[in-house]
Design a protein around this motif. Sequence first.
Motif, PDB file in Angstrom:
ATOM      1  N   GLU A  60      -6.562   1.994  15.364  1.00 42.63           N
ATOM      2  CA  GLU A  60      -5.219   2.323  15.865  1.00 42.63           C
ATOM      3  C   GLU A  60      -4.399   3.031  14.786  1.00 42.63           C
ATOM      4  OE1 GLU A  60      -3.287  -1.215  17.239  1.00 42.63           O
ATOM      5  OE2 GLU A  60      -4.494  -1.324  19.056  1.00 42.63           O
ATOM      6  N   ILE A  61      -4.480   2.524  13.568  1.00 42.31           N
ATOM      7  CA  ILE A  61      -3.736   3.151  12.468  1.00 42.31           C
ATOM      8  C   ILE A  61      -4.270   4.561  12.237  1.00 42.31           C
ATOM      9  CG2 ILE A  61      -3.230   3.061   9.990  1.00 42.31           C
ATOM     10  CD1 ILE A  61      -3.307  -0.049  10.283  1.00 42.31           C
ATOM     11  N   SER A  62      -5.578   4.713  12.252  1.00 43.19           N
ATOM     12  CA  SER A  62      -6.192   6.035  12.033  1.00 43.19           C
ATOM     13  C   SER A  62      -5.718   7.039  13.074  1.00 43.19           C
ATOM     14  CB  SER A  62      -7.717   5.934  12.097  1.00 43.19           C
ATOM     15  OG  SER A  62      -8.185   5.105  11.064  1.00 43.19           O
ATOM     16  N   GLU A  63      -5.604   6.583  14.326  1.00 42.85           N
ATOM     17  CA  GLU A  63      -5.151   7.474  15.404  1.00 42.85           C
ATOM     18  C   GLU A  63      -3.687   7.876  15.245  1.00 42.85           C
ATOM     19  OE1 GLU A  63      -5.968   5.707  19.223  1.00 42.85           O
ATOM     20  OE2 GLU A  63      -8.071   5.369  18.676  1.00 42.85           O
ATOM     21  N   ASN A  64      -2.883   6.972  14.688  1.00 44.83           N
ATOM     22  CA  ASN A  64      -1.437   7.211  14.604  1.00 44.83           C
ATOM     23  C   ASN A  64      -0.985   7.795  13.267  1.00 44.83           C
ATOM     24  OD1 ASN A  64      -0.955   6.164  17.199  1.00 44.83           O
ATOM     25  ND2 ASN A  64      -1.053   4.083  16.406  1.00 44.83           N
ATOM     26  N   ILE A  65      -1.895   7.911  12.326  1.00 45.01           N
ATOM     27  CA  ILE A  65      -1.489   8.272  10.963  1.00 45.01           C
ATOM     28  C   ILE A  65      -0.916   9.692  10.871  1.00 45.01           C
ATOM     29  CG2 ILE A  65      -3.697   9.153  10.051  1.00 45.01           C
ATOM     30  CD1 ILE A  65      -1.319   6.704   8.267  1.00 45.01           C
ATOM     31  N   SER A  66      -1.326  10.589  11.756  1.00 47.23           N
ATOM     32  CA  SER A  66      -0.799  11.957  11.693  1.00 47.23           C
ATOM     33  C   SER A  66       0.674  12.013  12.102  1.00 47.23           C
ATOM     34  CB  SER A  66      -1.634  12.894  12.564  1.00 47.23           C
ATOM     35  OG  SER A  66      -1.623  12.442  13.889  1.00 47.23           O
ATOM     36  N   GLN A  67       1.095  11.101  12.982  1.00 48.90           N
ATOM     37  CA  GLN A  67       2.511  11.007  13.370  1.00 48.90           C
ATOM     38  C   GLN A  67       2.912   9.531  13.379  1.00 48.90           C
ATOM     39  OE1 GLN A  67       2.548  13.224  17.141  1.00 48.90           O
ATOM     40  NE2 GLN A  67       3.767  14.761  16.061  1.00 48.90           N
ATOM     41  N   PRO A  68       3.059   8.953  12.194  1.00 50.24           N
ATOM     42  CA  PRO A  68       3.292   7.509  12.114  1.00 50.24           C
ATOM     43  C   PRO A  68       4.703   7.105  12.549  1.00 50.24           C
ATOM     44  CG  PRO A  68       3.418   8.478   9.939  1.00 50.24           C
ATOM     45  CD  PRO A  68       3.021   9.584  10.884  1.00 50.24           C
ATOM     46  N   GLY A  69       4.769   6.145  13.432  1.00 50.51           N
ATOM     47  CA  GLY A  69       6.066   5.603  13.842  1.00 50.51           C
ATOM     48  C   GLY A  69       6.469   4.483  12.901  1.00 50.51           C
ATOM     49  N   PRO A  70       7.681   3.963  13.071  1.00 46.18           N
ATOM     50  CA  PRO A  70       8.161   2.896  12.184  1.00 46.18           C
ATOM     51  C   PRO A  70       7.303   1.632  12.260  1.00 46.18           C
ATOM     52  CG  PRO A  70       9.822   3.465  13.859  1.00 46.18           C
ATOM     53  CD  PRO A  70       8.666   4.394  14.041  1.00 46.18           C
ATOM     54  N   ASN A  71       6.583   1.454  13.366  1.00 47.55           N
ATOM     55  CA  ASN A  71       5.775   0.240  13.547  1.00 47.55           C
ATOM     56  C   ASN A  71       4.287   0.472  13.332  1.00 47.55           C
ATOM     57  OD1 ASN A  71       8.207  -1.007  14.355  1.00 47.55           O
ATOM     58  ND2 ASN A  71       7.915  -0.247  16.432  1.00 47.55           N
ATOM     59  N   CYS A  72       3.946   1.575  12.724  1.00 40.77           N
ATOM     60  CA  CYS A  72       2.550   1.979  12.544  1.00 40.77           C
ATOM     61  C   CYS A  72       1.674   0.878  11.943  1.00 40.77           C
ATOM     62  CB  CYS A  72       2.508   3.235  11.673  1.00 40.77           C
ATOM     63  SG  CYS A  72       0.862   3.870  11.342  1.00 40.77           S
ATOM     64  N   LEU A 109      -1.187  -8.803  -0.785  1.00 37.68           N
ATOM     65  CA  LEU A 109       0.238  -8.797  -1.098  1.00 37.68           C
ATOM     66  C   LEU A 109       0.743  -7.375  -1.311  1.00 37.68           C
ATOM     67  CD1 LEU A 109       2.899 -10.224  -1.752  1.00 37.68           C
ATOM     68  CD2 LEU A 109       2.123 -10.399  -4.124  1.00 37.68           C
ATOM     69  N   LEU A 110      -0.006  -6.568  -2.028  1.00 35.77           N
ATOM     70  CA  LEU A 110       0.423  -5.196  -2.299  1.00 35.77           C
ATOM     71  C   LEU A 110       0.558  -4.398  -0.998  1.00 35.77           C
ATOM     72  CD1 LEU A 110      -1.699  -4.486  -5.494  1.00 35.77           C
ATOM     73  CD2 LEU A 110       0.723  -5.107  -5.354  1.00 35.77           C
ATOM     74  N   PHE A 111      -0.355  -4.616  -0.054  1.00 37.77           N
ATOM     75  CA  PHE A 111      -0.256  -3.963   1.249  1.00 37.77           C
ATOM     76  C   PHE A 111       0.984  -4.451   1.992  1.00 37.77           C
ATOM     77  CE2 PHE A 111      -1.097  -4.287   5.855  1.00 37.77           C
ATOM     78  CZ  PHE A 111      -1.171  -2.939   6.161  1.00 37.77           C
ATOM     79  N   TRP A 112       1.192  -5.759   2.016  1.00 43.12           N
ATOM     80  CA  TRP A 112       2.345  -6.326   2.717  1.00 43.12           C
ATOM     81  C   TRP A 112       3.650  -5.752   2.155  1.00 43.12           C
ATOM     82  CZ3 TRP A 112       6.719  -9.199   1.857  1.00 43.12           C
ATOM     83  CH2 TRP A 112       7.313  -9.765   2.999  1.00 43.12           C
ATOM     84  N   LEU A 113       3.748  -5.691   0.823  1.00 42.84           N
ATOM     85  CA  LEU A 113       4.951  -5.144   0.193  1.00 42.84           C
ATOM     86  C   LEU A 113       5.110  -3.653   0.502  1.00 42.84           C
ATOM     87  CD1 LEU A 113       4.716  -6.946  -3.266  1.00 42.84           C
ATOM     88  CD2 LEU A 113       6.402  -7.396  -1.455  1.00 42.84           C
ATOM     89  N   ALA A 114       4.001  -2.926   0.498  1.00 40.57           N
ATOM     90  CA  ALA A 114       4.052  -1.494   0.827  1.00 40.57           C
ATOM     91  C   ALA A 114       4.562  -1.297   2.259  1.00 40.57           C
ATOM     92  CB  ALA A 114       2.674  -0.854   0.647  1.00 40.57           C
ATOM     93  N   CYS A 115       4.158  -2.170   3.164  1.00 46.41           N
ATOM     94  CA  CYS A 115       4.628  -2.098   4.556  1.00 46.41           C
ATOM     95  C   CYS A 115       6.122  -2.385   4.647  1.00 46.41           C
ATOM     96  CB  CYS A 115       3.859  -3.071   5.438  1.00 46.41           C
ATOM     97  SG  CYS A 115       2.142  -2.606   5.703  1.00 46.41           S
ATOM     98  N   GLU A 116       6.593  -3.331   3.857  1.00 46.34           N
ATOM     99  CA  GLU A 116       8.026  -3.629   3.843  1.00 46.34           C
ATOM    100  C   GLU A 116       8.814  -2.395   3.378  1.00 46.34           C
ATOM    101  OE1 GLU A 116       9.746  -6.849   4.769  1.00 46.34           O
ATOM    102  OE2 GLU A 116       7.896  -6.473   5.868  1.00 46.34           O
ATOM    103  N   ASP A 117       8.329  -1.740   2.335  1.00 50.37           N
ATOM    104  CA  ASP A 117       8.974  -0.511   1.856  1.00 50.37           C
ATOM    105  C   ASP A 117       8.890   0.596   2.902  1.00 50.37           C
ATOM    106  OD1 ASP A 117       9.695  -1.650  -0.534  1.00 50.37           O
ATOM    107  OD2 ASP A 117       8.035  -0.784  -1.670  1.00 50.37           O
ATOM    108  N   TYR A 118       7.747   0.673   3.563  1.00 46.34           N
ATOM    109  CA  TYR A 118       7.533   1.699   4.594  1.00 46.34           C
ATOM    110  C   TYR A 118       8.608   1.620   5.678  1.00 46.34           C
ATOM    111  CZ  TYR A 118       5.332   4.075   8.551  1.00 46.34           C
ATOM    112  OH  TYR A 118       5.085   4.901   9.611  1.00 46.34           O
ATOM    113  N   LYS A 119       8.955   0.409   6.064  1.00 46.45           N
ATOM    114  CA  LYS A 119       9.953   0.207   7.121  1.00 46.45           C
ATOM    115  C   LYS A 119      11.333   0.719   6.714  1.00 46.45           C
ATOM    116  CE  LYS A 119       7.639  -3.924   8.788  1.00 46.45           C
ATOM    117  NZ  LYS A 119       7.705  -5.381   8.828  1.00 46.45           N
ATOM    118  N   LYS A 120      11.549   0.880   5.407  1.00 47.08           N
ATOM    119  CA  LYS A 120      12.854   1.322   4.905  1.00 47.08           C
ATOM    120  C   LYS A 120      12.910   2.835   4.693  1.00 47.08           C
ATOM    121  CE  LYS A 120      13.167  -3.021   2.420  1.00 47.08           C
ATOM    122  NZ  LYS A 120      12.733  -3.595   1.154  1.00 47.08           N
ATOM    123  N   ALA A 121      11.841   3.547   5.036  1.00 47.95           N
ATOM    124  CA  ALA A 121      11.800   5.002   4.832  1.00 47.95           C
ATOM    125  C   ALA A 121      13.014   5.651   5.505  1.00 47.95           C
ATOM    126  CB  ALA A 121      10.508   5.581   5.378  1.00 47.95           C
TER     127      ALA A 121
END
Length: 132
Positions: free
Chosen positions: A87-99, A40-52
Amino acid sequence: MAPVHDVVAWGESLDHLLECKTGQLVFEDFLRTEYSEENLLFWLACEDYKKAASETERAEAAKRIYVEFVEVDAPRQINIDCVTRGEISENISQPGPNCFDRAQSLIYGLMENDCYPRFLKSEIYQALLEQQ
């Protein structure tokens, strides 16, 4: 105490439960008893991430999520397949909104099919229903 319609709605779908702040807190309490609140904490963190609001904010949030939930041996490591983790590890240096979308979807499915049905049968939820 949550209004009766909220508590009843939580039983209709995981979405209804997650839309409600009180529902999130009650579900987190339940997940903690199963040692799986990281989902749940990860899911909520992702929801917040989308609002960056900016790329800088998104990059900082992505790093935080990665360190706390995704990397191997993270303190709250989520249960995702190695391909998604890679995939996340590869994209973490330049994370897109859908990371984190794929990982978030996997974790949602895990909660919906595994944790949520047990939550509905739990003493925590049943006690709330009885109080209505």
